[in-house]
Design an enzyme around this catalytic site. Structure first.
Site, PDB file in Angstrom:
ATOM      1  N   HIS A 140       0.836  -1.206   0.000  1.00 23.08           N
ATOM      2  CA  HIS A 140       0.000   0.000   0.000  1.00 23.08           C
ATOM      3  C   HIS A 140       0.865   1.248   0.000  1.00 23.08           C
ATOM      4  O   HIS A 140       2.052   1.202   0.316  1.00 23.08           O
ATOM      5  CB  HIS A 140      -0.906   0.035   1.227  1.00 23.08           C
ATOM      6  CG  HIS A 140      -0.154   0.241   2.515  1.00 23.08           C
ATOM      7  ND1 HIS A 140       0.578  -0.755   3.107  1.00 23.08           N
ATOM      8  CD2 HIS A 140       0.005   1.336   3.294  1.00 23.08           C
ATOM      9  CE1 HIS A 140       1.139  -0.288   4.203  1.00 23.08           C
ATOM     10  NE2 HIS A 140       0.822   0.986   4.347  1.00 23.08           N
ATOM     11  N   ASP A 142       0.678   4.986   1.866  1.00 19.30           N
ATOM     12  CA  ASP A 142      -0.085   5.622   2.931  1.00 19.30           C
ATOM     13  C   ASP A 142      -0.833   6.807   2.331  1.00 19.30           C
ATOM     14  O   ASP A 142      -0.239   7.640   1.663  1.00 19.30           O
ATOM     15  CB  ASP A 142       0.842   6.095   4.051  1.00 19.30           C
ATOM     16  CG  ASP A 142       1.548   4.921   4.724  1.00 19.30           C
ATOM     17  OD1 ASP A 142       0.969   3.820   4.737  1.00 19.30           O
ATOM     18  OD2 ASP A 142       2.677   5.110   5.212  1.00 19.30           O
ATOM     19  N   HIS A 155       4.859   0.299  -0.018  1.00 19.36           N
ATOM     20  CA  HIS A 155       5.523  -0.551   0.971  1.00 19.36           C
ATOM     21  C   HIS A 155       4.580  -1.607   1.532  1.00 19.36           C
ATOM     22  O   HIS A 155       3.371  -1.569   1.305  1.00 19.36           O
ATOM     23  CB  HIS A 155       6.107   0.311   2.095  1.00 19.36           C
ATOM     24  CG  HIS A 155       5.082   1.165   2.792  1.00 19.36           C
ATOM     25  ND1 HIS A 155       4.546   2.305   2.250  1.00 19.36           N
ATOM     26  CD2 HIS A 155       4.484   1.035   4.006  1.00 19.36           C
ATOM     27  CE1 HIS A 155       3.674   2.848   3.083  1.00 19.36           C
ATOM     28  NE2 HIS A 155       3.611   2.095   4.157  1.00 19.36           N
ATOM     29  N   ARG A 196       6.548  -8.619  16.170  1.00 23.93           N
ATOM     30  CA  ARG A 196       7.277  -7.412  15.782  1.00 23.93           C
ATOM     31  C   ARG A 196       6.390  -6.217  16.081  1.00 23.93           C
ATOM     32  O   ARG A 196       5.173  -6.317  15.950  1.00 23.93           O
ATOM     33  CB  ARG A 196       7.573  -7.486  14.291  1.00 23.93           C
ATOM     34  CG  ARG A 196       7.975  -6.164  13.679  1.00 23.93           C
ATOM     35  CD  ARG A 196       8.407  -6.336  12.230  1.00 23.93           C
ATOM     36  NE  ARG A 196       8.799  -5.061  11.709  1.00 23.93           N
ATOM     37  CZ  ARG A 196       8.064  -4.284  10.914  1.00 23.93           C
ATOM     38  NH1 ARG A 196       6.875  -4.698  10.502  1.00 23.93           N
ATOM     39  NH2 ARG A 196       8.509  -3.124  10.513  1.00 23.93           N
TER      40      ARG A 196
HETATM   41  C1  OGA Z   1       1.594   1.211   8.138  1.00 24.85           C
HETATM   42  C2  OGA Z   1       2.789   0.475   7.646  1.00 24.85           C
HETATM   43  C3  OGA Z   1       4.707  -0.827   8.111  1.00 24.85           C
HETATM   44  C4  OGA Z   1       5.408  -1.486   9.227  1.00 24.85           C
HETATM   45  O1  OGA Z   1       1.276   1.087   9.339  1.00 24.85           O
HETATM   46  O2  OGA Z   1       0.990   1.924   7.315  1.00 24.85           O
HETATM   47  O3  OGA Z   1       3.042   0.510   6.510  1.00 24.85           O
HETATM   48  O4  OGA Z   1       6.561  -1.829   9.041  1.00 24.85           O
HETATM   49  N1  OGA Z   1       3.537  -0.201   8.536  1.00 24.85           N
HETATM   50  O5  OGA Z   1       4.815  -1.638  10.277  1.00 24.85           O
HETATM   51 NI    NI Z   2       2.076   2.172   5.549  1.00 22.72          NI
END
Ligand code: OGA
Ligand code: NI
Length: 883
Positions: free
Chosen positions: A744, A746, A800, A810
């Site tokens: 996605h 953001d 990402h 995590r």
């Molecule tokens: C998000 C995201 C990535 C992560 O919360 O929008 O992309 O590594 N998180 O947690």
């Molecule tokens: Ni994100």
């Protein structure tokens, strides 16, 4: 993390070769998740693949096929009860006469006790009055006031008949030995140490609500711990570390046995005092007696107090032993360190060490509760069981419950027919073999210890899981990785004709949880899911989206030294703007270091997250996010979507830089989650503020790199109305099938992400996924859709995702910078020209937010779809107007 078996039971037999096999599924009593404090019970399914006709090649060992040996290790039977008070009943003329003589004295003592309690309580209330900053050492004047309570404590001991107390040795200076450990026999030692050392203690949360005691231990800045919650234990250890490391805090006093014993032995030590790796000073306490055992085991407080009041004198000896320093290598030696300390104490006390733990007390208590005649015989040496078989107390208690429903005889033994009845097995030669395997003494009866260790031994076999999976697959006829209710029903009816449906679905079985949610609203309960080998199909992503089977290439994001940039040094500014410009055109992500955010704050936020996400589902659901809302707790979006679910839990909340809303985060936590979350709320408030100011600094950098000057975007985002999201990705036994967060961009303007040391973030660049190595000192900054629009498409919104792993959970924290609600998203005119005309129409952030909440799940094309939608809408509006 310890191994966990969600499919558990000892009853698996050899797989058939050519016969058609049928399946016996036995739904056993719940086994709570071993890492959780919760009463939530994950069920175990007992799968038993049985060959038609019951022929079995191996004559005696039914578990050979999963690698089990003929027999399992069973320590010799022990009758020791470390908790037994030896003078439970008042016996002998002397004792009765003494009690009668002492009765008038007892009344005076009681009055003294009551008076001291009242005075001490009031002094403590006064010392605590208006004290907010409980994270820091208690101010001097308050400590002085506590002296009154301490003197009262000594007088209370006096009233209990401890007129004098023999001491040997001395407490070492706090600077040298920040941690004191003592054996624990009664409530007398805590009172004594309170008087003598005024230490900080570690206690279970349940103490907080106790009258008087709760208040007093609060003044001792108690560290609360829930012994069944990993995250709570971890938090406690961190607190011990923090307090031990600062000389302004009082000493820490721990009772590593974790419960009171009768003082005739030393039970196994918990590691809390030893993990931080500070020198500890052991102290031993003895209560020499002839007629009255002062220990607090299997005896009520009232009775014990009465007996104390009616003694002429009670003897107590306290001996401070020499320091025990840790070895060089801190962490590895925690077990060893505790053992060294424990043997020093055992030899000074001249008692033996046993492998009992608080777990044995719980087994005892359960057996008493279930009316067993001789509950002592259900103790097993839980510390040993736990370390050898990875069976936790809560699991052992469930085994006990099953065992007790087999009606053990007064000697605690169970016969074959009861074993069959409760486990719903058919009487056959295989069942006999299974029973025979557990019945190591071959007397036709089994004890609880044999049943527990036999089961635990089978569970530990490496092939057990595979066999369970195979059995599961047998049930899962169409291979969806999820057994449908109908499939289970069919299989079960075939095997156990008399099992009713109620029996099946009344259980909290992880698989049944899914199945009984017919409306598709899958409940993502990490405590259950992280151990499952067959993850529900909703979490399985299509092949082209699945994580790369090979470790992906690492993307070396440019690292920006923000401090140097802000210093205005010409070279640094030039260097930083060039790097950022390039990165944001290519993929939209970079790292910042020397950012000025206190790493301790980050650490604290992590701790708070461990605390929150470690809580049972129902507690977290107090903050349940509502459909269409962006704030709150969401477990895997399960109520919004039904496929391609992310393997995560999140907690999101609003942050506003508006001065009128300066405690919005803190209040949110307090209102939604309650008083226990006040502190975490404060941490999140502070963290969000730090992120907001960091984001403004980054906006200067972005403005410079786009050639519009440092003020342009900085000013635009002053008064921002942003979102914070805490991400928790549980471990997943099938990490290659699912994603923590799907691909996605953001939709927000700028994301500042802090990821812990585990790693899992991936960025799409050059047609491939790349991993971004964790660096706890740095923040990952990425451009979001709104900033892409603000930069007129010059900077890329970063694509990402996050992957999960099978070993550890995590966490990451994302701050999503968003403009104030009424700000128009429109690029500065310097960025619009003939070669680069407007890419996106004007919009406001709330419109895009609503679009992603109500109409569209943020993905790789959000901005594109949104702008098309906007344009379509506006042309519709125009048509309507014109029409
Ligand atoms: C998000 C995201 C990535 C992560 O919360 O929008 O992309 O590594 N998180 O947690
Ligand atoms: Ni994100």
């Amino acid at each position: 993390m310890a191994e966990h078996h969600s499919l558990s039971a000892p009853l698996l037999s050899a797989l058939p070769s050519d016969h058609k096999h049928h399946l016996v599924i036995n739904v056993q009593d719940p086994i709570p998740d071993q890492t959780e404090s919760t009463a939530l019970q994950s069920q175990s399914i007992l799968l038993h693949l049985q060959q038609n006709g019951e022929s079995n090649n191996n004559p005696s060992n039914p578990f050979e096929f999963i690698g089990a040996h003929e027999s399992f290790e069973l320590p010799s039977y022990s009758t020791i009860d470390p908790f037994r008070n030896h003078t439970l009943n008042i016996a002998g003329v002397y004792e009765w006469v003494k009690i009668v003589i002492c009765l008038p004295i007892a009344l005076v003592r009681l009055a003294l006790f009551g008076l001291c309690l009242a005075v001490g309580f009031m002094a403590t209330k006064l010392a605590l009055h208006g004290w907010k900053d409980k994270e820091n050492p208690m101010p001097k004047w308050r400590c002085r006031l506590m002296l009154v309570t301490r003197i009262c404590a000594r007088l209370i001991l006096f009233s209990f008949g401890y007129h004098w107390i023999k001491r040997r040795g001395k407490p070492a200076p706090r600077e040298i030995a920040p941690i004191v450990v003592s054996n624990h026999v009664s409530y007398i030692e805590p009172i004594f140490f309170f008087y003598e050392l005024f230490p900080t203690i570690v206690a279970s949360e349940s103490h907080d609500s106790m009258p008087f005691v709760g208040t007093i231990i609060r003044a001792m800045q108690v560290i609360y711990v829930d012994r069944f919650s990993r995250s709570s234990r971890k938090h406690a250890v961190n607190e011990i570390k923090r307090k031990a490391s600062c000389n302004r805090f009082p000493r820490l006093l721990l009772f590593p046995e974790g419960t009171t014993t009768n003082g005739r032995l030393l039970i196994s030590f918990q590691l809390g005092a030893f993990i931080p790796g500070y020198p500890v000073q052991p102290v031993i306490v003895r209560y020499p007696y002839v007629h009255f055992d002062q220990s607090w085991g299997h005896i009520t407080v009232a009775k014990l107090m009465l007996r104390m009041f009616t003694q002429f004198h009670n003897f107590m000896e306290v001996e401070y032993l020499p320091l025990v320093p840790p070895h060089e290598n801190r962490k590895e030696n925690a077990i060893h360190f505790s053992q060294r300390t424990s043997s020093v104490m055992a030899s000074a006390l001249n008692v033996v060490q046993t492998s009992h733990s608080y777990g044995d007390f719980m087994l005892f208590a359960k057996a008493s509760e279930l009316n067993q005649e001789n509950p002592t015989q259900f103790m097993v040496g839980m510390a040993w069981v736990e370390s050898s078989f990875h069976i936790k107390t809560l699991e052992a208690m469930d085994f006990l419950e099953t065992f007790l429903s087999m009606n053990p005889d007064p000697s605690g033994q169970v016969e074959f027919h009861d074993f069959l009845r409760v486990l719903r097995l058919k009487p056959c030669s295989l069942s006999e073999k299974i029973f025979g395997f557990i019945d190591v003494e071959k007397i036709g009866k089994i004890t609880f210890k044999q049943y527990l260790l036999g089961s635990a031994y089978i569970l530990k076999q490496p092939l057990f899981k595979q066999a369970s999976e195979l059995a599961f697959t047998e049930c899962d006829i169409d291979g969806k990785n999820c057994i449908l209710k109908q499939e289970l029903r069919d299989a079960v009816t075939l095997a156990i004709p008399n099992m009713s449906e109620d029996e099946l679905i009344s259980n909290h079985n992880p698989i049944l949880i899914i199945m009984s949610n017919e409306d598709n609203s899958l409940v993502f309960d990490a405590s259950v899911f992280q151990h499952q080998y067959n993850i529900p199909s909703q979490f399985i992503w299509p092949d082209h989206e699945k994580p790369c089977p090979e470790p992906p290439p690492v993307l070396n994001l440019p690292t920006i030294d923000l401090g140097s940039f802000l210093s205005g040094d010409v070279d640094s500014v030039w260097g930083a703007t060039c790097l950022v410009n390039q990165a944001c055109r290519e993929h939209g992500a970079f790292l910042v270091v020397n950012h000025g955010v206190d790493l301790e704050l980050v650490e604290e936020a992590h701790k708070g997250m461990d605390y929150f996400f470690g809580k049972p589902l129902d507690e977290k659901q107090r903050a349940q996010r509502k459909i269409g809302d962006y704030c709150g707790y969401a477990s895997s979006f399960a109520n919004r979507f039904s496929s391609q679910l992310p393997w995560k839990e999140t907690l999101s909340f609003r942050y506003s830089a508006d001065l009128q809303l300066s405690d919005i985060v803190e209040r949110y936590f307090l209102n939604v989650m309650g008083e226990n979350y006040r502190q975490f709320g404060r941490v999140c408030q502070e963290y969000s503020e730090a992120m907001s100011s960091l984001s403004l600094n980054i906006m200067e950098l972005l403005g410079m790199s786009l050639g519009v000057g440092p003020a342009c975007f900085r000013e635009y985002f002053e008064g921002n109305d942003s979102i914070m999201r805490l991400n928790y990705y549980p471990a997943c036994q099938k990490p290659d099938l699912t994603l923590g967060t799907g691909p996605h961009c953001d939709p927000t303007s700028l994301t500042i992400l802090h990821q812990d040391n585990v790693g899992g973030l991936e960025v799409f660049y050059d047609d491939k996924w790349h991993s971004v190595s964790p660096n706890p000192q740095a923040f990952v900054v990425n451009i979001g859709d709104t900033f892409m629009a603000l930069s007129n498409g010059i900077y890329k919104s970063c694509l990402h995702r996050a992957v999960v792993n099978s070993k550890v959970p995590r966490i990451s924290m994302a701050f999503f910078l968003c403009p104030k609600m009424d700000k128009m998203v429109r690029p500065p005119k310097e960025l619009v020209c003939e070669e680069n005309p407007r890419m996106y129409p004007d919009f406001t952030w709330p419109a895009l937010l609503e679009f992603t909440q109500k109409h569209y799940r943020a993905d790789t094309k959000t901005l594109e779809v949104f702008t098309n939608w906007l344009q379509q809408k506006s042309s519709q509006d125009t048509t309507t107007l014109n029409g």
